[in-house]
Design a protein around this motif. Structure first.
Motif, PDB file in Angstrom:
ATOM      1  N   THR A   1      21.837   6.590   9.697  1.00 28.00           N
ATOM      2  CA  THR A   1      23.126   5.897   9.844  1.00 28.00           C
ATOM      3  C   THR A   1      23.119   4.890  11.004  1.00 28.00           C
ATOM      4  O   THR A   1      23.700   3.807  10.858  1.00 28.00           O
ATOM      5  CB  THR A   1      24.312   6.887   9.964  1.00 28.00           C
ATOM      6  OG1 THR A   1      24.135   7.713  11.114  1.00 28.00           O
ATOM      7  CG2 THR A   1      24.441   7.748   8.720  1.00 28.00           C
TER       8      THR A   1
ATOM      9  N   LYS B   1      21.899   1.601   9.768  1.00 28.15           N
ATOM     10  CA  LYS B   1      22.829   0.865   8.901  1.00 28.15           C
ATOM     11  C   LYS B   1      23.957   0.252   9.733  1.00 28.15           C
ATOM     12  O   LYS B   1      24.416  -0.860   9.448  1.00 28.15           O
ATOM     13  CB  LYS B   1      23.356   1.794   7.807  1.00 28.15           C
ATOM     14  CG  LYS B   1      22.265   2.205   6.818  1.00 28.15           C
ATOM     15  CD  LYS B   1      21.824   1.011   5.989  1.00 28.15           C
ATOM     16  CE  LYS B   1      20.411   1.057   5.514  1.00 28.15           C
ATOM     17  NZ  LYS B   1      20.037  -0.056   4.647  1.00 28.15           N
TER      18      LYS B   1
ATOM     19  N   CYS C   1      15.392   6.493   3.505  1.00 21.41           N
ATOM     20  CA  CYS C   1      16.327   7.503   4.011  1.00 21.41           C
ATOM     21  C   CYS C   1      15.730   8.897   3.768  1.00 21.41           C
ATOM     22  O   CYS C   1      16.130   9.598   2.849  1.00 21.41           O
ATOM     23  CB  CYS C   1      17.685   7.376   3.312  1.00 21.41           C
ATOM     24  SG  CYS C   1      18.914   8.554   3.936  1.00 21.41           S
TER      25      CYS C   1
ATOM     26  N   ASP D   1      31.875   0.712  -2.839  1.00 24.85           N
ATOM     27  CA  ASP D   1      31.778   2.180  -2.814  1.00 24.85           C
ATOM     28  C   ASP D   1      32.751   2.871  -3.768  1.00 24.85           C
ATOM     29  O   ASP D   1      32.988   4.082  -3.631  1.00 24.85           O
ATOM     30  CB  ASP D   1      32.013   2.688  -1.381  1.00 24.85           C
ATOM     31  CG  ASP D   1      33.447   2.435  -0.918  1.00 24.85           C
ATOM     32  OD1 ASP D   1      34.165   1.633  -1.567  1.00 24.85           O
ATOM     33  OD2 ASP D   1      33.857   3.046   0.088  1.00 24.85           O
TER      34      ASP D   1
ATOM     35  N   LEU E   1      28.200  -3.024   2.035  1.00 20.21           N
ATOM     36  CA  LEU E   1      28.177  -1.624   2.464  1.00 20.21           C
ATOM     37  C   LEU E   1      28.317  -0.738   1.224  1.00 20.21           C
ATOM     38  O   LEU E   1      29.432  -0.332   0.858  1.00 20.21           O
ATOM     39  CB  LEU E   1      29.339  -1.330   3.426  1.00 20.21           C
ATOM     40  CG  LEU E   1      29.611  -2.289   4.589  1.00 20.21           C
ATOM     41  CD1 LEU E   1      30.767  -1.768   5.452  1.00 20.21           C
ATOM     42  CD2 LEU E   1      28.372  -2.459   5.467  1.00 20.21           C
TER      43      LEU E   1
ATOM     44  N   SER F   1      27.449   4.029   5.359  1.00 20.40           N
ATOM     45  CA  SER F   1      26.942   4.822   6.485  1.00 20.40           C
ATOM     46  C   SER F   1      26.962   4.061   7.807  1.00 20.40           C
ATOM     47  O   SER F   1      26.689   4.638   8.857  1.00 20.40           O
ATOM     48  CB  SER F   1      25.515   5.294   6.209  1.00 20.40           C
ATOM     49  OG  SER F   1      25.486   6.152   5.104  1.00 20.40           O
TER      50      SER F   1
ATOM     51  N   THR G   1      27.555   5.708  -2.328  1.00 17.28           N
ATOM     52  CA  THR G   1      26.377   6.381  -2.900  1.00 17.28           C
ATOM     53  C   THR G   1      26.048   5.781  -4.267  1.00 17.28           C
ATOM     54  O   THR G   1      26.853   5.816  -5.189  1.00 17.28           O
ATOM     55  CB  THR G   1      26.610   7.892  -3.010  1.00 17.28           C
ATOM     56  OG1 THR G   1      26.857   8.392  -1.686  1.00 17.28           O
ATOM     57  CG2 THR G   1      25.387   8.589  -3.577  1.00 17.28           C
TER      58      THR G   1
ATOM     59  N   SER H   1      23.553  -3.121   4.080  1.00 21.60           N
ATOM     60  CA  SER H   1      23.852  -2.079   5.068  1.00 21.60           C
ATOM     61  C   SER H   1      24.309  -0.856   4.280  1.00 21.60           C
ATOM     62  O   SER H   1      23.660  -0.472   3.296  1.00 21.60           O
ATOM     63  CB  SER H   1      24.904  -2.600   6.043  1.00 21.60           C
ATOM     64  OG  SER H   1      25.351  -1.591   6.904  1.00 21.60           O
ATOM     65  N   SER H   2      25.443  -0.269   4.636  1.00 22.22           N
ATOM     66  CA  SER H   2      25.884   0.941   3.932  1.00 22.22           C
ATOM     67  C   SER H   2      27.260   1.355   4.424  1.00 22.22           C
ATOM     68  O   SER H   2      27.649   1.044   5.554  1.00 22.22           O
ATOM     69  CB  SER H   2      24.908   2.086   4.230  1.00 22.22           C
ATOM     70  OG  SER H   2      25.408   3.313   3.751  1.00 22.22           O
TER      71      SER H   2
END
Ligand SMILES: NC(=O)C1=CN([C@@H]2O[C@H](COP(=O)(O)OP(=O)(O)OC[C@H]3O[C@@H](n4cnc5c(N)ncnc54)[C@H](O)[C@@H]3O)[C@@H](O)[C@H]2O)C=CC1
Ligand SMILES: C[C@H](O)[C@@H]1OC(=O)[C@H](O)[C@@H]1O
Length: 254
Positions: free
Chosen positions: A158, A161, A95, A246, A186, A146, A189, A143-144
């Protein structure tokens, strides 16, 4: 209770960060673990040593995931060493934060090639091996958050992801008939090398932590349990799903 006893688990980009936590978590749960790494020989060697210290077999295989040949080599070396692939964790990613209007073509293309093309080739190679073995398997993509929300300096990142999230949904359909489950985590941060420069500003870190219901940014080992769970038979009827990890950041809009 060990969730991955007798399984062989493969993880990409596992010399550090979330991938390393996933690899160590898999070993802690009884799996033999094969890790891919791109450059960090010392990190890869110490990850393997940690896996072995947990009483499991470990192997590191060097390779850049953006090259389709790396995927074939990774799976082949894992099968040569440990005989099979039961679970595959697609984690490697980059990233390089950059503004949108002057995004260098090379930065855009490299991010796509590592995060999305690399994942596609890896997942395809792992799935072909699992189909050949004939007893199903589990694929987990890192993934994220994001995939669901944007980032001003992540316009190249993004979409990769979101693409991974979508890849898991489509492969869940394509591979369900073979008993292969495909899911994504997902993360929000998480404090790792990928964002250490972006989060060097302590005020920014504190502002971000203040927006998270659980009151802190994540650590790599926060992903260990969710990835092990999705890779394990405890999740035997879970496919095409995504699990936010998250601290509650995503739901905290208002
Ligand atoms: N740290 C965070 O806040 C979040 C990270 N993620 C994702 O988690 C994954 C792991 O990242 P982190 O552990 O955070 O950072 P990290 O920088 O510690 O780990 C990334 C790993 O990928 C490897 N890698 C990079 N390019 C590669 C290539 N071409 N071939 C093989 N390996 C390569 C790196 O060597 C490193 O081991 C990435 O896919 C990232 O997008 C997702 C959401 C949040
Ligand atoms: C690297 C960033 O800090 C991190 O990557 C993600 O996928 C998260 O959404 C964060 O932005």
């Amino acid at each position: 209770m060990k969730l991955l006893e007798g399984k062989t688990v493969l993880v990409t980009g596992a010399s550090a960060g979330i991938g390393r936590a996933a690899a160590i978590g898999a070993a802690r749960h009884g799996a033999d673990v094969v890790i891919n790494f791109s450059r960090d020989e010392a990190g890869a060697a110490s990850a393997v040593a940690e896996i072995e210290a947990l009483g499991q077999r470990g192997l590191s295989v060097k390779g850049d995931v953006s090259d389709p040949a790396t995927a074939r080599d990774f799976i082949a070396q894992a099968v040569d060493a440990f005989g099979k692939v039961d679970a595959f964790v697609n984690n490697a990613g980059i990233c390089p934060f950059h503004a949108f209007l002057d995004m260098p073509v090379e930065t855009f293309e490299r991010t796509m090639r590592v995060n999305l093309h690399g994942a596609y080739f890896m997942v395809q190679a792992a799935a072909n091996q699992m189909v050949k073995q004939g007893h199903g398997g589990a694929i987990v993509a890192v993934s994220s958050i994001s995939a669901l929300v944007g980032g001003e300096y992540q316009t190249h990142y993004t979409p990769t992801k979101a693409g991974l999230h979508s890849l898991m949904q489509s492969t869940a359909i394509a591979l369900g008939k073979y008993g292969i489950r495909c899911n994504s985590v997902l993360p929000g941060t998480i404090l790792t090398d990928i964002n250490k420069d972006d989060l060097a500003d302590m005020d920014k870190r504190e502002r971000m932590a203040a927006r998270i219901p659980l009151g802190r940014l994540g650590q790599p080992d926060d992903l260990e349990g969710p990835i092990v769970f999705l890779a394990s038979d405890l999740a035997k009827y879970v496919t095409g799903a995504s699990l936010l990890v998250d601290g509650g950041a995503f739901v905290n809009l208002q």
